[in-house]
Write a protein that holds these residues in place. Structure first.
Motif, PDB file in Angstrom:
ATOM      1  N   ASP A   1     -10.233  13.727 -70.002  1.00  0.00           N
ATOM      2  CA  ASP A   1      -9.807  14.375 -68.755  1.00  0.00           C
ATOM      3  C   ASP A   1     -10.619  15.625 -68.444  1.00  0.00           C
ATOM      4  OD1 ASP A   1      -7.847  12.516 -68.431  1.00  0.00           O
ATOM      5  OD2 ASP A   1      -6.298  13.713 -69.474  1.00  0.00           O
ATOM      6  N   ARG A   2     -11.467  16.014 -69.370  1.00  0.00           N
ATOM      7  CA  ARG A   2     -12.157  17.304 -69.214  1.00  0.00           C
ATOM      8  C   ARG A   2     -13.417  17.158 -68.366  1.00  0.00           C
ATOM      9  NH1 ARG A   2     -15.973  19.608 -72.390  1.00  0.00           N
ATOM     10  NH2 ARG A   2     -15.552  18.276 -74.194  1.00  0.00           N
ATOM     11  N   LEU A   3     -13.510  17.986 -67.310  1.00  0.00           N
ATOM     12  CA  LEU A   3     -14.711  17.993 -66.464  1.00  0.00           C
ATOM     13  C   LEU A   3     -15.833  18.712 -67.213  1.00  0.00           C
ATOM     14  CD1 LEU A   3     -16.124  17.575 -63.684  1.00  0.00           C
ATOM     15  CD2 LEU A   3     -15.260  19.854 -63.055  1.00  0.00           C
ATOM     16  N   CYS A   4     -16.962  18.022 -67.375  1.00  0.00           N
ATOM     17  CA  CYS A   4     -18.121  18.625 -68.044  1.00  0.00           C
ATOM     18  C   CYS A   4     -19.168  19.055 -67.035  1.00  0.00           C
ATOM     19  CB  CYS A   4     -18.746  17.633 -69.025  1.00  0.00           C
ATOM     20  SG  CYS A   4     -17.625  17.037 -70.290  1.00  0.00           S
ATOM     21  N   VAL A   5     -19.459  18.199 -66.066  1.00  0.00           N
ATOM     22  CA  VAL A   5     -20.560  18.460 -65.137  1.00  0.00           C
ATOM     23  C   VAL A   5     -20.146  18.005 -63.748  1.00  0.00           C
ATOM     24  CG1 VAL A   5     -23.000  17.989 -64.630  1.00  0.00           C
ATOM     25  CG2 VAL A   5     -22.210  17.946 -67.004  1.00  0.00           C
ATOM     26  N   GLU A   6     -20.526  18.797 -62.723  1.00  0.00           N
ATOM     27  CA  GLU A   6     -20.400  18.296 -61.354  1.00  0.00           C
ATOM     28  C   GLU A   6     -21.671  18.621 -60.590  1.00  0.00           C
ATOM     29  OE1 GLU A   6     -16.966  19.843 -59.372  1.00  0.00           O
ATOM     30  OE2 GLU A   6     -17.232  21.859 -60.197  1.00  0.00           O
ATOM     31  N   ALA A   7     -22.004  17.747 -59.648  1.00  0.00           N
ATOM     32  CA  ALA A   7     -23.297  17.879 -58.971  1.00  0.00           C
ATOM     33  C   ALA A   7     -23.179  17.401 -57.532  1.00  0.00           C
ATOM     34  CB  ALA A   7     -24.351  17.043 -59.693  1.00  0.00           C
ATOM     35  N   ARG A   8     -24.107  17.910 -56.716  1.00  0.00           N
ATOM     36  CA  ARG A   8     -24.176  17.479 -55.317  1.00  0.00           C
ATOM     37  C   ARG A   8     -25.636  17.353 -54.951  1.00  0.00           C
ATOM     38  NH1 ARG A   8     -23.549  20.109 -49.737  1.00  0.00           N
ATOM     39  NH2 ARG A   8     -22.238  18.639 -48.594  1.00  0.00           N
ATOM     40  N   GLY A   9     -25.990  16.256 -54.331  1.00  0.00           N
ATOM     41  CA  GLY A   9     -27.398  16.038 -53.982  1.00  0.00           C
ATOM     42  C   GLY A   9     -27.566  15.739 -52.509  1.00  0.00           C
ATOM     43  N   LEU A  10     -28.735  16.116 -51.991  1.00  0.00           N
ATOM     44  CA  LEU A  10     -29.118  15.753 -50.626  1.00  0.00           C
ATOM     45  C   LEU A  10     -30.243  14.730 -50.709  1.00  0.00           C
ATOM     46  CD1 LEU A  10     -29.396  16.010 -47.530  1.00  0.00           C
ATOM     47  CD2 LEU A  10     -30.888  17.989 -47.936  1.00  0.00           C
ATOM     48  N   PHE A  11     -30.024  13.594 -50.082  1.00  0.00           N
ATOM     49  CA  PHE A  11     -31.019  12.512 -50.067  1.00  0.00           C
ATOM     50  C   PHE A  11     -31.481  12.305 -48.636  1.00  0.00           C
ATOM     51  CE2 PHE A  11     -28.525  12.149 -53.796  1.00  0.00           C
ATOM     52  CZ  PHE A  11     -29.372  11.634 -54.770  1.00  0.00           C
ATOM     53  N   LEU A  12     -32.794  12.106 -48.485  1.00  0.00           N
ATOM     54  CA  LEU A  12     -33.362  11.904 -47.148  1.00  0.00           C
ATOM     55  C   LEU A  12     -33.983  10.523 -47.062  1.00  0.00           C
ATOM     56  CD1 LEU A  12     -34.865  15.390 -46.424  1.00  0.00           C
ATOM     57  CD2 LEU A  12     -33.458  14.071 -44.861  1.00  0.00           C
ATOM     58  N   GLU A  13     -33.636   9.797 -46.021  1.00  0.00           N
ATOM     59  CA  GLU A  13     -34.265   8.486 -45.828  1.00  0.00           C
ATOM     60  C   GLU A  13     -35.765   8.676 -45.775  1.00  0.00           C
ATOM     61  OE1 GLU A  13     -32.888   6.334 -42.413  1.00  0.00           O
ATOM     62  OE2 GLU A  13     -30.863   6.191 -43.257  1.00  0.00           O
ATOM     63  N   ALA A  14     -36.443   7.977 -46.638  1.00  0.00           N
ATOM     64  CA  ALA A  14     -37.902   8.075 -46.718  1.00  0.00           C
ATOM     65  C   ALA A  14     -38.376   6.855 -47.474  1.00  0.00           C
ATOM     66  CB  ALA A  14     -38.310   9.351 -47.456  1.00  0.00           C
ATOM     67  N   SER A  15     -39.654   6.609 -47.447  1.00  0.00           N
ATOM     68  CA  SER A  15     -40.177   5.494 -48.233  1.00  0.00           C
ATOM     69  C   SER A  15     -41.481   5.917 -48.884  1.00  0.00           C
ATOM     70  CB  SER A  15     -40.384   4.256 -47.355  1.00  0.00           C
ATOM     71  OG  SER A  15     -41.375   4.508 -46.385  1.00  0.00           O
ATOM     72  N   VAL A  16     -41.803   5.256 -49.971  1.00  0.00           N
ATOM     73  CA  VAL A  16     -43.061   5.533 -50.669  1.00  0.00           C
ATOM     74  C   VAL A  16     -43.839   4.226 -50.824  1.00  0.00           C
ATOM     75  CG1 VAL A  16     -42.457   7.610 -51.956  1.00  0.00           C
ATOM     76  CG2 VAL A  16     -41.793   5.396 -52.852  1.00  0.00           C
ATOM     77  N   ALA A  17     -45.168   4.362 -50.860  1.00  0.00           N
ATOM     78  CA  ALA A  17     -46.024   3.192 -51.017  1.00  0.00           C
ATOM     79  C   ALA A  17     -45.788   2.578 -52.390  1.00  0.00           C
ATOM     80  CB  ALA A  17     -47.479   3.604 -50.868  1.00  0.00           C
ATOM     81  N   VAL A  18     -45.758   1.248 -52.455  1.00  0.00           N
ATOM     82  CA  VAL A  18     -45.579   0.552 -53.733  1.00  0.00           C
ATOM     83  C   VAL A  18     -46.954   0.339 -54.366  1.00  0.00           C
ATOM     84  CG1 VAL A  18     -44.778  -1.594 -54.801  1.00  0.00           C
ATOM     85  CG2 VAL A  18     -43.476  -0.570 -52.920  1.00  0.00           C
ATOM     86  N   PRO A  19     -47.160   0.824 -55.599  1.00  0.00           N
ATOM     87  CA  PRO A  19     -48.480   0.714 -56.227  1.00  0.00           C
ATOM     88  C   PRO A  19     -49.001  -0.723 -56.231  1.00  0.00           C
ATOM     89  CG  PRO A  19     -47.018   2.049 -57.565  1.00  0.00           C
ATOM     90  CD  PRO A  19     -46.177   1.468 -56.459  1.00  0.00           C
ATOM     91  N   GLY A  20     -50.241  -0.885 -55.772  1.00  0.00           N
ATOM     92  CA  GLY A  20     -50.881  -2.195 -55.812  1.00  0.00           C
ATOM     93  C   GLY A  20     -50.443  -3.147 -54.714  1.00  0.00           C
TER      94      GLY A  20
END
Ligand SMILES: CCCCCCCCCCCCCC(=O)SCCNC(=O)CCNC(=O)[C@H](O)C(C)(C)COP(=O)(O)OP(=O)(O)OC[C@H]1O[C@@H](n2cnc3c(N)ncnc32)[C@H](O)[C@@H]1OP(=O)(O)O
Length: 224
Positions: A193-212
């Motif tokens: 029941d013990r909270l150890c870690v909490e986090a919040r992230g911001l994600f942005l729609e984006a894309s990256v080239a796939v190698p090869g």
């Protein structure tokens, strides 16, 4: 979009990954056994000379056979792509902590994980960077589960109490808010029941080239 985690969890298994080369998965599984066996052996009475020789033999056998890193990087983006190779739970990745996520019908995702000595930071506790790694990945998974995609632009993490090694930990993540290209995602780690870690992230729609693959881009979190 949901704003807080519901009370009910009804885990749904994510489809199993294909196993194109069972011997590759077996090799990684054996490496993980070795990793856990060797981590923390210092000051034990175990005689390692023979073991080190045998490991060197295996490495000598393998190294000359593997393709160039650039070719391997291209190859890993075919078939099941990043899901098999990723550094959190990827069955082809020997450093990956053994995490398997489940999507829940309230839109959150969860994982039960017990982390071994290889992941130690403070004495008897999980290294904060390992928690952050799993959380970042899990937030990406929660985005996927919630129909959102994107790259981590920013995330903040609060370590509320020590995260124990060798005890089951519960990881949870869920999409908190969305606004156009932006997705804010939350995550927690609990020991019981013990909270150890909490986090919040911001994600942005984006894309990256796939190698090869010059004609392909990955939207990160699409598991491509
Ligand atoms: C079943 C199958 C399951 C499969 C599951 C697979 C799961 C896999 C999960 C894998 C998970 C792995 C995950 C990983 O490891 S992802 C790897 C780590 N992340 C990166 O490498 C990202 C590097 N950064 C970039 O590429 C760009 O900066 C991005 C693309 C993020 C944004 O560059 P872009 O040029 O597109 O954006 P913009 O500059 O026009 O800004 C747009 C808006 O955003 C706001 N903004 C931007 N940055 C920040 C910031 N830092 N804090 C706060 N706000 C920020 C900005 O103010 C603006 O707001 P507004 O003015 O519009 O209001």
């Amino acid at each position: 979009m949901r704003e807080r985690l519901g009370d009910t969890f009804d885990p749904i298994a994510v489809p199993d990954l294909p196993t194109p080369d069972p011997d590759l998965d077996r090799s990684v599984a054996e490496l993980r056994r070795l990793r856990e066996a060797i981590a923390g052996l210092a000051h034990s009475e175990v005689e390692l000379g023979d073991i080190a020789d045998r490991l060197a033999e295996a490495a000598d056998l393998l190294e000359p056979r593997v393709p160039e890193p650039a070719r391997r990087l291209e190859a890993m983006w075919t078939g099941a792509g990043s899901r098999r190779a990723n550094p959190v739970g990827g069955p082809e990745n020997p450093i990956a902590p053994p995490v398997r996520f489940f999507g829940c019908d309230d839109g959150s995702v969860t994982a039960e994980v017990t982390l071994g000595l290889a992941y130690q930071g403070p004495p008897g506790c999980v290294h904060g960077g390992i928690s952050a790694l799993i959380i970042d990945h899990m937030m990406g998974f929660a985005n996927h589960w919630g129909g959102r995609y994107g790259m981590t632009a920013h995330y903040e993490i609060d370590y509320r109490s020590p995260t124990p090694l060798l005890r089951p930990l519960t990881f949870r993540s869920w999409v908190d808010e969305v606004d156009g290209r932006k997705t804010w995602t939350k995550a927690t780690i609990h020991a019981g029941d013990r909270l150890c870690v909490e986090a919040r992230g911001l994600f942005l729609e984006a894309s990256v080239a796939v190698p090869g693959h010059p004609d392909r881009r990955s939207t990160v979190g699409d598991g491509a």
